[in-house]
Design an enzyme around this catalytic site. Structure first.
Site, PDB file in Angstrom:
ATOM      1  N   GLY A   1       0.848  -1.185   0.000  1.00 45.56           N
ATOM      2  CA  GLY A   1       0.000   0.000   0.000  1.00 45.56           C
ATOM      3  C   GLY A   1       0.882   1.233   0.000  1.00 45.56           C
ATOM      4  O   GLY A   1       2.015   1.188   0.495  1.00 45.56           O
TER       5      GLY A   1
ATOM      6  N   GLN B   1       2.931  10.016   1.391  1.00 48.17           N
ATOM      7  CA  GLN B   1       4.241   9.349   1.392  1.00 48.17           C
ATOM      8  C   GLN B   1       5.088   9.709   0.180  1.00 48.17           C
ATOM      9  O   GLN B   1       6.281   9.440   0.161  1.00 48.17           O
ATOM     10  CB  GLN B   1       4.068   7.823   1.457  1.00 48.17           C
TER      11      GLN B   1
ATOM     12  N   CYS C   1       5.954   0.041   7.517  1.00 49.89           N
ATOM     13  CA  CYS C   1       5.560   1.198   6.716  1.00 49.89           C
ATOM     14  C   CYS C   1       6.755   1.639   5.880  1.00 49.89           C
ATOM     15  O   CYS C   1       7.866   1.720   6.403  1.00 49.89           O
ATOM     16  CB  CYS C   1       5.113   2.328   7.640  1.00 49.89           C
ATOM     17  N   LEU C   2       6.520   1.915   4.597  1.00 49.64           N
ATOM     18  CA  LEU C   2       7.629   2.308   3.721  1.00 49.64           C
ATOM     19  C   LEU C   2       8.273   3.621   4.173  1.00 49.64           C
ATOM     20  O   LEU C   2       9.428   3.876   3.852  1.00 49.64           O
ATOM     21  CB  LEU C   2       7.156   2.410   2.266  1.00 49.64           C
TER      22      LEU C   2
ATOM     23  N   HIS D   1      -4.482   0.995   7.368  1.00 48.44           N
ATOM     24  CA  HIS D   1      -3.154   1.607   7.499  1.00 48.44           C
ATOM     25  C   HIS D   1      -3.009   2.797   6.534  1.00 48.44           C
ATOM     26  O   HIS D   1      -2.550   3.865   6.923  1.00 48.44           O
ATOM     27  CB  HIS D   1      -2.081   0.536   7.222  1.00 48.44           C
ATOM     28  N   GLU D   2      -3.432   2.595   5.276  1.00 47.26           N
ATOM     29  CA  GLU D   2      -3.306   3.666   4.274  1.00 47.26           C
ATOM     30  C   GLU D   2      -4.284   4.805   4.552  1.00 47.26           C
ATOM     31  O   GLU D   2      -3.958   5.977   4.359  1.00 47.26           O
ATOM     32  CB  GLU D   2      -3.527   3.117   2.855  1.00 47.26           C
TER      33      GLU D   2
ATOM     34  N   HIS E   1      -2.882   7.124   6.916  1.00 47.68           N
ATOM     35  CA  HIS E   1      -1.903   8.046   6.314  1.00 47.68           C
ATOM     36  C   HIS E   1      -2.569   9.338   5.832  1.00 47.68           C
ATOM     37  O   HIS E   1      -2.029  10.422   6.038  1.00 47.68           O
ATOM     38  CB  HIS E   1      -1.204   7.394   5.116  1.00 47.68           C
TER      39      HIS E   1
HETATM   40 ZN    ZN Z   1       2.575   3.334   5.899  1.00 47.74          ZN
END
Ligand code: ZN
Length: 202
Positions: free
Chosen positions: A45, A50, A111-112, A153-154, A157
């Protein structure tokens, strides 16, 4: 095109995001670039903040993990894959979380934007979400399990929330210095990132 992923500590990850409409400049290109960036990392995701954009958009592909698991299973005969799991590939634009229900369960998230940290997060099992897809068609869908988890999760964000916010106070204290190092770029990562404290210096 692979976009740099902004690291923990960048204010864009905390900013309020805005809705977009179908006239958003080069939306197709942005969606394509976000998928490419996500697959390259790799991740399941990726949310617009991000990649430095304060807009209500995120992409998800959990088909990618289910395929990955199948290969892993064939290669190593791992028996722990949920055979009923069906991944999804979606673009979520201007989403509204209608409802989160079911028993909360723990799952180790990463998380990226926060490389090298993985921790158990508790979330409810089932969600109903309204959103526009990449063609600006309106949908209301219900997801559960891992698909719901990735969407939650997204969605966080675009609300300026990170999974580390959801950890218990003791856990937060334990990872604080790691998070500070990520902001400074003191972390090994295989994909392109923008670190807030380096950005100022250059
Ligand atoms: Zn994340």
């Amino acid at each position: 095109m692979i976009l740099p992923i902004v690291a923990y500590g960048d204010p864009v990850l905390r900013k309020a995001t805005k809705e977009i409409n179908e006239n958003y400049p080069e939306l197709d290109k942005l969606v394509e670039n976000m998928f490419e960036t996500m697959y390259n990392a790799p991740g399941v995701g990726l949310a617009a903040p991000q990649v430095g954009l304060s807009i209500r958009l995120f992409v998800v592909d959990t088909e990618y993990i289910s395929k990955d698991d199948e290969e892993a299973e064939e290669d190593h005969e791992l028996g722990d894959t949920d055979e009923d799991f069906a991944g999804i590939k979606r673009v979520f634009i201007n989403p509204i979380m209608i409802e989160e229900t079911g028993t909360p369960w723990d799952y180790e998230e990463g998380c990226l934007s926060i490389p090298g940290i993985r921790e158990d997060v508790s979330r409810k099992d089932t969600i109903t979400i309204e959103y526009y897809d990449e063609n600006f068609e309106l949908w209301e869908e219900t997801f559960d399990g891992l698909n719901a988890r990735v969407i939650q999760h997204e969605y966080d964000h675009i609300e300026g929330i990170l999974f580390t916010d959801k950890l218990k106070p003791l856990k937060k204290r334990l990872i604080k210095s790691k998070l500070d190092r990520i902001s400074k770029g003191e972390v090994d990562v295989d994909y392109k990132m923008l670190f807030p404290e380096l950005k100022k210096a250059r």
